[in-house]
Design a protein around this motif. Sequence first.
Motif, PDB file in Angstrom:
ATOM      1  N   ALA A  76      -4.429  -7.957  -8.754  1.00  0.00           N
ATOM      2  CA  ALA A  76      -5.602  -8.430  -7.949  1.00  0.00           C
ATOM      3  C   ALA A  76      -5.391  -8.827  -6.406  1.00  0.00           C
ATOM      4  O   ALA A  76      -5.929  -8.475  -5.555  1.00  0.00           O
ATOM      5  CB  ALA A  76      -6.261  -9.683  -8.703  1.00  0.00           C
ATOM      6  N   LEU A  77      -4.287  -9.382  -6.400  1.00  0.00           N
ATOM      7  CA  LEU A  77      -3.702  -9.818  -4.807  1.00  0.00           C
ATOM      8  C   LEU A  77      -3.526  -8.663  -4.023  1.00  0.00           C
ATOM      9  O   LEU A  77      -3.810  -8.429  -2.903  1.00  0.00           O
ATOM     10  CB  LEU A  77      -2.540 -10.941  -5.194  1.00  0.00           C
ATOM     11  CG  LEU A  77      -1.944 -11.394  -3.767  1.00  0.00           C
ATOM     12  CD1 LEU A  77      -2.980 -12.164  -3.089  1.00  0.00           C
ATOM     13  CD2 LEU A  77      -0.748 -12.421  -4.244  1.00  0.00           C
ATOM     14  N   SER A  78      -2.820  -7.625  -4.725  1.00  0.00           N
ATOM     15  CA  SER A  78      -2.343  -6.209  -4.112  1.00  0.00           C
ATOM     16  C   SER A  78      -3.512  -5.703  -3.660  1.00  0.00           C
ATOM     17  O   SER A  78      -3.506  -5.083  -2.496  1.00  0.00           O
ATOM     18  CB  SER A  78      -1.344  -5.441  -4.841  1.00  0.00           C
ATOM     19  OG  SER A  78      -0.102  -6.341  -5.296  1.00  0.00           O
ATOM     20  N   ALA A  98       1.811   3.657  -5.408  1.00  0.00           N
ATOM     21  CA  ALA A  98       2.678   4.426  -4.251  1.00  0.00           C
ATOM     22  C   ALA A  98       3.252   3.347  -3.048  1.00  0.00           C
ATOM     23  O   ALA A  98       4.245   3.586  -2.535  1.00  0.00           O
ATOM     24  CB  ALA A  98       1.864   5.310  -3.487  1.00  0.00           C
ATOM     25  N   VAL A  99       2.417   2.442  -2.784  1.00  0.00           N
ATOM     26  CA  VAL A  99       2.825   1.439  -1.711  1.00  0.00           C
ATOM     27  C   VAL A  99       4.013   0.732  -2.086  1.00  0.00           C
ATOM     28  O   VAL A  99       4.896   0.316  -1.399  1.00  0.00           O
ATOM     29  CB  VAL A  99       1.576   0.544  -1.543  1.00  0.00           C
ATOM     30  CG1 VAL A  99       2.202  -0.696  -0.397  1.00  0.00           C
ATOM     31  CG2 VAL A  99       0.116   1.076  -0.576  1.00  0.00           C
ATOM     32  N   LEU A 100       4.130   0.349  -3.400  1.00  0.00           N
ATOM     33  CA  LEU A 100       4.975  -0.620  -3.836  1.00  0.00           C
ATOM     34  C   LEU A 100       6.194   0.258  -4.184  1.00  0.00           C
ATOM     35  O   LEU A 100       7.467  -0.260  -4.330  1.00  0.00           O
ATOM     36  CB  LEU A 100       4.778  -1.223  -5.284  1.00  0.00           C
ATOM     37  CG  LEU A 100       3.926  -2.239  -5.218  1.00  0.00           C
ATOM     38  CD1 LEU A 100       3.309  -2.591  -6.631  1.00  0.00           C
ATOM     39  CD2 LEU A 100       4.440  -3.487  -4.734  1.00  0.00           C
ATOM     40  N   GLY A 101       6.046   1.765  -4.040  1.00  0.00           N
ATOM     41  CA  GLY A 101       7.248   2.514  -4.294  1.00  0.00           C
ATOM     42  C   GLY A 101       7.739   2.566  -5.910  1.00  0.00           C
ATOM     43  O   GLY A 101       9.118   2.772  -6.010  1.00  0.00           O
ATOM     44  N   SER A 118      10.191  -7.608  -4.572  1.00  0.00           N
ATOM     45  CA  SER A 118      10.954  -7.598  -3.376  1.00  0.00           C
ATOM     46  C   SER A 118      10.283  -8.166  -2.161  1.00  0.00           C
ATOM     47  O   SER A 118       9.231  -7.534  -1.921  1.00  0.00           O
ATOM     48  CB  SER A 118      11.958  -6.612  -3.297  1.00  0.00           C
ATOM     49  OG  SER A 118      11.135  -5.422  -2.713  1.00  0.00           O
ATOM     50  N   MET A 119      10.988  -8.873  -1.212  1.00  0.00           N
ATOM     51  CA  MET A 119      10.431  -8.874   0.264  1.00  0.00           C
ATOM     52  C   MET A 119       9.949  -7.597   0.835  1.00  0.00           C
ATOM     53  O   MET A 119       9.074  -7.604   1.445  1.00  0.00           O
ATOM     54  CB  MET A 119      11.506  -9.637   0.944  1.00  0.00           C
ATOM     55  CG  MET A 119      10.786 -10.146   2.617  1.00  0.00           C
ATOM     56  SD  MET A 119       9.740 -11.497   2.222  1.00  0.00           S
ATOM     57  CE  MET A 119       8.495 -10.837   3.260  1.00  0.00           C
ATOM     58  N   LYS A 124       5.633  -3.982   2.585  1.00  0.00           N
ATOM     59  CA  LYS A 124       4.909  -2.729   2.609  1.00  0.00           C
ATOM     60  C   LYS A 124       3.549  -2.917   2.119  1.00  0.00           C
ATOM     61  O   LYS A 124       2.406  -2.162   2.604  1.00  0.00           O
ATOM     62  CB  LYS A 124       5.433  -1.989   1.385  1.00  0.00           C
ATOM     63  CG  LYS A 124       6.797  -1.148   1.899  1.00  0.00           C
ATOM     64  CD  LYS A 124       7.483  -0.435   0.842  1.00  0.00           C
ATOM     65  CE  LYS A 124       8.682   0.276   1.333  1.00  0.00           C
ATOM     66  NZ  LYS A 124       9.238   1.219   0.100  1.00  0.00           N
ATOM     67  N   LEU A 125       3.065  -4.050   1.235  1.00  0.00           N
ATOM     68  CA  LEU A 125       1.863  -4.289   0.791  1.00  0.00           C
ATOM     69  C   LEU A 125       0.938  -4.937   1.951  1.00  0.00           C
ATOM     70  O   LEU A 125      -0.294  -4.792   1.839  1.00  0.00           O
ATOM     71  CB  LEU A 125       1.773  -5.510  -0.274  1.00  0.00           C
ATOM     72  CG  LEU A 125       2.091  -4.783  -1.586  1.00  0.00           C
ATOM     73  CD1 LEU A 125       2.732  -5.897  -2.580  1.00  0.00           C
ATOM     74  CD2 LEU A 125       1.144  -3.809  -2.290  1.00  0.00           C
TER      75      LEU A 125
END
Length: 333
Positions: A76-78, A98-101, A118-119, A124-125
């Motif tokens: 939800a947050l992402s 894909a954004v998170l990898g 991870s930071m 990336k998000l």
Amino acid sequence: MGNGTEFENRIGAVEAQQLTIRILTVLPDRISLGILNRLFGETDKVSPDTARQLELCLGMAGELRGDPARYDSLEALSMAALRRQTNRETLKKKEYEAVLGVNRMQRGRLEKGTAALSMTQVEKLCCGFRDPVARQFWENLFLGRYPEIADKGREEGPAVAALEQLWELLEEGQRSAAAQLLEEGERRRLDELTGSVRWEPDKGDFGREPDRLYPVLASLAASRGMLIADVAAEEIGVSSNTWYAWKKAWEETERSGFREGIPKNRLKRVHMILLAVLFGLDYFQSVYLLALSGYRYVSGEPDDKVLGYLAASGDSREAVLCYLKEGLNNGRW
């Protein structure tokens, strides 16, 4: 006031933003509207970044007032962060992956909490926000949800100034109402920040360098007749070699002002909480110790049990230490 001068060096950006949102959430919507009107009426006294941060906190508080669990999940947050960056109403999970990898299985572990965010993934998000204040705001939301990501070195930005500005904008009755509606830990923190309680590290206990993590730990151990190597090995399960490797990496980063971020290998948050209990620190001392390593207390376990112990609610020191060690050993924390 309004520039973070009163609260500076006593609260980090992530905690300041969380507290700002919590205060605004527990107060009625009409008070938030009044704050917004007063904020726009004092544009000559408030920096644009501080005003923008408060505006973002007001918006988030309004959402959470209607639905407190709205952003309780990573998904939800992402999705909310990515929608705001792309101006799209709907996104597919594959885009978020894909954004998170990560792949589907890895994403599932992150969502369940069995893998750590991870930071780099947080950045990336949020990297698509053109407004730096909005980018920091959303990064702070993720860091607030994932306290295992230490936030040391992230003191820049308007979050602390916004909390101070909010407190200035509130009337005395509104301040009292907000304090009564906050959780006990939040209320104590607010008391310390606003002057109801004043606390500074005691140099007799925290040593000659009370603003550096490892000298403080050494001083606390020595003052209690403990050897730091024994504390590391017997209490938190870290070998001497690992302890000193972590110490070296931390102190190198500390000297640089954390410009390169937090070392990957370091004392965990639960290690710091356990050490605070082991050394017999009170609430304010333990908050300070956690802050030196970039951490903070949050709602949930093991924090609630430890905060209950610090408030003298019945558990013995030995019982709390046993509880923390069991959780550390079985991977619960």
